[in-house]
Design a protein around this motif. Structure first.
Motif, PDB file in Angstrom:
ATOM      1  N   UNK A 105      -6.131  15.916   3.791  1.00  0.00           N
ATOM      2  CA  UNK A 105      -5.124  15.139   3.072  1.00  0.00           C
ATOM      3  C   UNK A 105      -5.449  13.648   3.144  1.00  0.00           C
ATOM      4  N   UNK A 106      -5.838  13.243   4.337  1.00  0.00           N
ATOM      5  CA  UNK A 106      -6.138  11.828   4.536  1.00  0.00           C
ATOM      6  C   UNK A 106      -7.355  11.401   3.734  1.00  0.00           C
ATOM      7  N   UNK A 164       1.079   8.521  -6.251  1.00  0.00           N
ATOM      8  CA  UNK A 164       0.664   9.835  -5.758  1.00  0.00           C
ATOM      9  C   UNK A 164       1.788  10.610  -5.077  1.00  0.00           C
ATOM     10  N   UNK A 194       1.029  10.032   7.587  1.00  0.00           N
ATOM     11  CA  UNK A 194      -0.221  10.465   8.234  1.00  0.00           C
ATOM     12  C   UNK A 194      -1.263   9.355   8.198  1.00  0.00           C
ATOM     13  N   UNK A 195      -1.337   8.732   7.032  1.00  0.00           N
ATOM     14  CA  UNK A 195      -2.318   7.665   6.851  1.00  0.00           C
ATOM     15  C   UNK A 195      -2.106   6.584   7.896  1.00  0.00           C
ATOM     16  N   UNK A 223       1.025   4.004  -2.938  1.00  0.00           N
ATOM     17  CA  UNK A 223       0.749   5.426  -2.743  1.00  0.00           C
ATOM     18  C   UNK A 223       1.938   6.274  -3.170  1.00  0.00           C
ATOM     19  N   UNK A 283      -5.285   4.396   8.674  1.00  0.00           N
ATOM     20  CA  UNK A 283      -5.809   4.131   7.337  1.00  0.00           C
ATOM     21  C   UNK A 283      -5.117   2.930   6.701  1.00  0.00           C
ATOM     22  N   UNK A 317       2.957  10.197  -2.224  1.00  0.00           N
ATOM     23  CA  UNK A 317       2.416  10.530  -0.913  1.00  0.00           C
ATOM     24  C   UNK A 317       3.408  10.249   0.212  1.00  0.00           C
ATOM     25  N   UNK A 350       4.507  12.415   2.861  1.00  0.00           N
ATOM     26  CA  UNK A 350       4.018  12.889   4.146  1.00  0.00           C
ATOM     27  C   UNK A 350       2.655  12.260   4.477  1.00  0.00           C
ATOM     28  N   UNK A 351       1.800  12.249   3.475  1.00  0.00           N
ATOM     29  CA  UNK A 351       0.468  11.702   3.714  1.00  0.00           C
ATOM     30  C   UNK A 351       0.549  10.218   4.054  1.00  0.00           C
ATOM     31  N   UNK A 374       0.829  -1.205   0.000  1.00  0.00           N
ATOM     32  CA  UNK A 374       0.000   0.000   0.000  1.00  0.00           C
ATOM     33  C   UNK A 374       0.864   1.257   0.000  1.00  0.00           C
ATOM     34  N   UNK A 401     -15.411  -9.391   3.767  1.00  0.00           N
ATOM     35  CA  UNK A 401     -14.301  -8.861   4.532  1.00  0.00           C
ATOM     36  C   UNK A 401     -13.585  -9.989   5.280  1.00  0.00           C
ATOM     37  N   UNK A 425      -6.661   0.023   8.109  1.00  0.00           N
ATOM     38  CA  UNK A 425      -8.013  -0.078   7.560  1.00  0.00           C
ATOM     39  C   UNK A 425      -7.990  -0.624   6.143  1.00  0.00           C
ATOM     40  N   UNK A 426      -7.164   0.000   5.302  1.00  0.00           N
ATOM     41  CA  UNK A 426      -7.179  -0.354   3.885  1.00  0.00           C
ATOM     42  C   UNK A 426      -6.689  -1.775   3.659  1.00  0.00           C
ATOM     43  N   UNK A 460     -10.799   5.790  15.206  1.00  0.00           N
ATOM     44  CA  UNK A 460     -10.506   7.162  14.865  1.00  0.00           C
ATOM     45  C   UNK A 460     -10.764   7.458  13.388  1.00  0.00           C
ATOM     46  N   UNK A 461     -10.404   6.495  12.567  1.00  0.00           N
ATOM     47  CA  UNK A 461     -10.526   6.707  11.139  1.00  0.00           C
ATOM     48  C   UNK A 461     -11.988   6.853  10.720  1.00  0.00           C
ATOM     49  N   UNK A 478      -0.781   6.969  10.791  1.00  0.00           N
ATOM     50  CA  UNK A 478      -1.161   7.446  12.118  1.00  0.00           C
ATOM     51  C   UNK A 478      -2.674   7.391  12.322  1.00  0.00           C
ATOM     52  N   UNK A 479      -3.402   7.656  11.265  1.00  0.00           N
ATOM     53  CA  UNK A 479      -4.858   7.651  11.385  1.00  0.00           C
ATOM     54  C   UNK A 479      -5.444   6.232  11.265  1.00  0.00           C
ATOM     55  N   UNK A 501      -6.660  -4.334   5.930  1.00  0.00           N
ATOM     56  CA  UNK A 501      -7.342  -5.450   6.579  1.00  0.00           C
ATOM     57  C   UNK A 501      -8.849  -5.380   6.448  1.00  0.00           C
ATOM     58  N   UNK A 502      -9.395  -4.188   6.316  1.00  0.00           N
ATOM     59  CA  UNK A 502     -10.843  -4.097   6.405  1.00  0.00           C
ATOM     60  C   UNK A 502     -11.544  -3.706   5.117  1.00  0.00           C
TER      61      UNK A 502
END
Lengths: 334, 400
Positions: free
Chosen positions: B220-221, A98, A106-107, A94, A112, A100, A102-103, A90, B143, A115-116, B198-199, A109-110, A118-119
């Motif tokens: 950005x995210x 893109x 960030x991704x 990115x 993402x 990406x 810095x993002x 991933x 999933x 998420x992307x 959080x996401x 940390x959030x 596994x979910x």
């Protein structure tokens, strides 16, 4: 000579426990002859390749793994290995599409990335297959990566293979636009072409053979090219047909066996019951061979080229992999 | 060649006083305090058959049992009367109920289970809205992890119902054929932490309106996510999350309750493996993980072991080692290349080699986990697809 001269991407699937990873590794060795370069990929995070070849756990980059099985004129090729994990794929994706930097962090940390990978439905699979596609796609590679003559994928099991390879169609239903969609189309083009073959491993038991038949039907329905069937862990044939029947019926010549044992210096053991143990071994073997023959007939009915590999009683070590590779090549799989 | 050589292999080690204790399956299923047995392990090791065999044995010994299976082989499912994937326990016909026991079986339908949870947590309109959302449909049917989560959810439901109305006094549950044996422990936590994480809050923000939440970083995210999966998917997800919002607390509470149930005294985990390095490695990870999470491990079941054929357990002197049998085979074959005795000796050597190798693998597991009782189950010649076959497996499980 090979049954699959035009195939560049060999996908190896099969029911769990049927030796999928072993067959993929042996096939990679068998394909690497005469200076050919083969890439062996795993996507399920098990580091099975590293264990089989007894090397350090593989990073997310191509590593030289082994020398292939030499061909007729003695020339070998090389096998590289690649361990694909979705998180790295991933971030690479990115970065590649893109920029990406810095993002990307960030991704992470959030949550993402988690998420992307596994979910989010299908994203995990598309990231994994995307990486395989990069290695196997026609016309060389982006960024000057090594070009391979063949790519062997140790793929998810039969129950998930269509979803794994055909994930793009499912995902495309969700992602009606976007870069994943356009990449998916190119990937499906390769996976459905003659440059790809999905091989299935099985053992000669009822459930795995049934699952192989179901898997072939599903692959066909999805328009994916069905390759060969590799029958793994076949029992040794130490008894000839006439002896096999007698062993099953319990009519083997006890006296003859006892006589042979004595002649071989095993008189004490023969008297202690070794004859009975051997006859029981023979009966057990005969029963299992008969069940194998029933399943072998079913495999033949599948109408796909079939290749047989013996069960290695001592387990599969590196030497064993070369032995299996030789057998696959002899039978025309590579 | 001496007599009295100890037999090697997993089948020889149990009960001989060395290494780990033998797992006493009958004591486990016979103990009325045992209310839940969870069979777990990597794919292809015979978990489904082991769960079904245990459930049948417990029922025939007088327990009132329900077995939750995930994906049984067709003929086995037929023999148990569970051809339909409908989440409904059905009585298994043909069991011996002399001891007063009973056996029901059901096959898990993960999407149906997920739908039921949604329906139980949301009112009619809202539930319908969620069930129709494309993101929900994808999440609930494909999933990775949903199946694991729903297996545990169903276990919780069946257990609570059984404790309330006394229908069953033992629930045996099979776990999905995960890539890793650990998935089903992690899946509920992963899904519930995602669902109120959080996401998802972040995704929710624009749907709720106030643009002041949209800081540069957040923009950005979401921008990156939009690029990655497309705007349509993101919109579906936002709608889904908005509709699902009130359900999050409920989901988390359920997941926590299930986790607590798995840690409870009446629960016993059986780790199932085959005598192969990969399966035993998974079993070892799993054993350690269960200990970390304070979940009660009853023991390790090693299926498909090579064994001396039944009816031939002679004195130890009658069993040759690999080398002895190979040497003898060569000697016999020198006099007669097609000798049946040489063939039998080679078969014997082949089996001895497998038994020695498997024994070493299991010994290594026990060396690292000396407190885990082990039972080795010899490989059957054919597949199990009827109650008699399951009884035989149950007997082998109990005999060790």
């Amino acid at each position: 000579m090979s049954d699959w001269p035009d195939v560049r991407l060999h996908v190896v699937t099969g029911k769990g426990g049927t030796g999928k990873s072993t067959v993929a590794a042996a096939l990679a060795l068998a394909l690497a002859y005469g200076g050919r370069d083969v890439l062996l990929c795993e996507v399920e995070g098990r580091q099975g390749i590293a264990r089989m070849f007894d090397v350090e756990p593989l990073p997310y980059e191509e590593r030289r793994l082994a020398t292939g099985l030499p061909g007729r004129r003695g020339r070998a090729g090389t096998v590289h290995a690649l361990h694909v994990d979705p998180e790295s794929a991933l971030l690479e994706y990115l970065a590649m599409y893109y920029r990406l930097g810095r993002a990307g962090r960030l991704l992470d940390r959030f949550g993402v990335v988690d998420f992307a990978t596994t979910l989010a439905p299908g994203v995990r699979d598309v990231l994994l297959t995307g990486k395989i596609y990069e290695a196997a796609k026609p016309g060389g590679r982006r960024g000057g990566g090594r070009a391979y003559d063949a790519v062997v994928l140790d793929a998810p099991p039969t129950g998930r293979i269509v979803q794994f390879l055909g994930v793009s169609s499912e995902l495309a239903g969700l992602a009606k636009v976007g870069p994943i969609r356009s990449q998916s189309d190119a990937m499906m083009g390769l996976f459905r072409s003659e440059a790809t073959a999905v091989h299935l491993t099985t053992v000669l038991e009822e459930m795995p053979v049934q699952e192989t038949a179901d898997g072939i039907a599903e692959l066909r329905e999805a328009g994916l090219p069905v390759g060969g069937v590799v029958v793994d862990q076949v029992r040794p044939r130490d008894l000839g047909d006439e002896h096999l029947a007698a062993a099953a019926a319990g009519t083997l010549d006890r006296e003859l066996v006892a006589h042979d044992l004595r002649a071989a210096g095993l008189a004490e053991e023969a008297d202690a019951g070794l004859v009975d143990v051997l006859l029981a071994d023979g009966r057990d073997h005969a029963v299992r061979r008969r069940l194998e023959d029933e399943q072998r007939a079913l495999v033949a009915d599948l109408g796909r080229p079939a290749y047989e590999l013996p069960r290695l009683a001592g387990g599969v070590d590196l030497g064993g992999l070369y032995e299996l590779a030789g057998l696959l090549r002899e039978q025309g799989m590579a | 060649m001496s007599r009295g050589r100890p037999r090697v292999g997993p089948l020889a080690r149990t009960g001989d006083g060395t290494g780990a204790d033998a797992l006493d399956v009958d004591a486990l299923i016979g103990d009325p305090a045992t209310r839940i047995v969870v069979c777990c392990g990597s794919g292809g090791v015979g978990k489904t058959t082991t769960s079904a065999a245990l459930a049948l044995r417990a029922a025939e010994q007088g327990r009132r049992v329900v077995v939750l299976t995930i994906d049984p082989a067709r003929r086995l499912a037929q023999s148990m009367g569970i051809e339909e994937l409908d989440n409904t326990p059905r009585p298994v016909v043909g069991i011996d109920d002399a001891a007063g026991g009973a056996l029901d079986a059901m096959m898990l339908d993960m999407k149906r289970t997920f739908d039921e949870v949604v329906e139980s947590q949301a009112s009619g309109d809202k539930a319908a809205q969620i069930l129709a959302n494309p993101f929900y449909v994808a999440l609930s049917s494909s999933f990775a992890g949903t199946q694991e989560y729903m297996a545990m959810e169903k276990l919780g439901q069946v257990h609570r119902a059984a404790e309330a109305d006394g229908t069953y006094d033992l629930v045996v549950v099979d776990t999905p054929p995960s890539r890793s044996a650990l998935d089903f422990l992690d899946a509920p936590e992963r899904l519930s932490s995602f669902l109120d994480g959080r996401f998802i809050r972040l995704l929710l923000a624009p749907a709720r309106g106030p643009a002041r939440f949209m800081t540069a970083g957040v923009g950005l995210v979401t921008g990156a996510v939009t690029k990655l999966i497309g705007a349509q998917v993101l919109r579906d997800m936002q709608t889904f999350v908005a509709a699902f919002d009130t359900l999050f607390g409920g989901f988390r509470a359920r997941a926590e309750r299930t986790f607590a149930l798995l840690q409870a005294d009446g629960t016993a985990f059986l780790v199932v493996a085959a005598p192969e390095p990969d399966a035993l490695r998974e079993a070892a990870y799993f054993t350690e993980r269960l200990a970390e999470d304070a979940m009660p491990l009853a023991g390790l079941v090693v299926n498909r072991c090579s064994a001396v054929p039944t009816g031939a357990e002679g004195p130890d002197g009658a069993v040759l080692s690999t080398d002895e049998a190979t040497t003898a085979a060569t000697r016999v074959a020198k006099r007669d290349p097609v000798s049946v005795t040489a063939g039998l000796l080679r078969l014997h050597a082949d089996r001895a080699r497998a038994v020695e190798r498997e024994g070493r693998l299991v010994e290594r597991f026990s060396a690292a986990h000396p407190d885990v009782p082990v039972v080795a189950v010899p490989a059957l010649a054919g597949d199990v697809h009827d109650l008699d076959g399951l009884r035989e497996v149950g007997r082998l499980l109990a005999d060790g």
